[in-house]
Design a protein around this motif. Structure first.
Motif: not given
Length: 115
Positions: A53, A69-70, A88-90, A92, A110, A114
């Protein structure tokens, strides 16, 4: 060379204590940069996927990377727990009282982001 190494070590220690994901690597040869065995030409930029990431740029033999991201920095939402998912790089988040449930505050943020 010794002063350059001391400078790099000092920066790494500073970043360690700041909890910031950023790094520089010594080049494999003149003006090229290396990352995880890959060699990049001067001016090249890339985004390393999970679990790294990192968004990196090679400039005159120096590879500069910043987390995204994270790994962009420290995040905290009251009532939520950040999930450590290397796939994932998101970011959560789950509910701190029931980690099987998504965090309502995060889902609301979020949704606003969005739109």
């Amino acid at each position: 060379m010794c002063s350059k190494a001391l400078f790099v070590v000092s920066i790494h220690l500073l970043l360690l204590f700041c909890d910031v994901e950023s790094c520089c690597f010594d080049p494999p040869s003149d003006n090229e940069c290396e990352y995880e065995g890959w060699v990049f030409a001067p001016g090249a930029s890339f985004k390393a996927p999970a679990p790294h990431c990192e968004d990196c740029t090679c400039t005159a033999g120096i590879l500069s990377c910043d987390g995204y991201g994270k790994k962009a920095g420290v995040a905290s939402i009251q009532g939520c727990v950040l999930v450590d998912d290397d796939s994932t790089c998101e970011m959560q988040f789950v509910d701190s009282m029931d980690e099987t449930q998504p965090c309502a505050a995060w889902e609301q943020k979020r949704g606003v982001k969005n739109e």
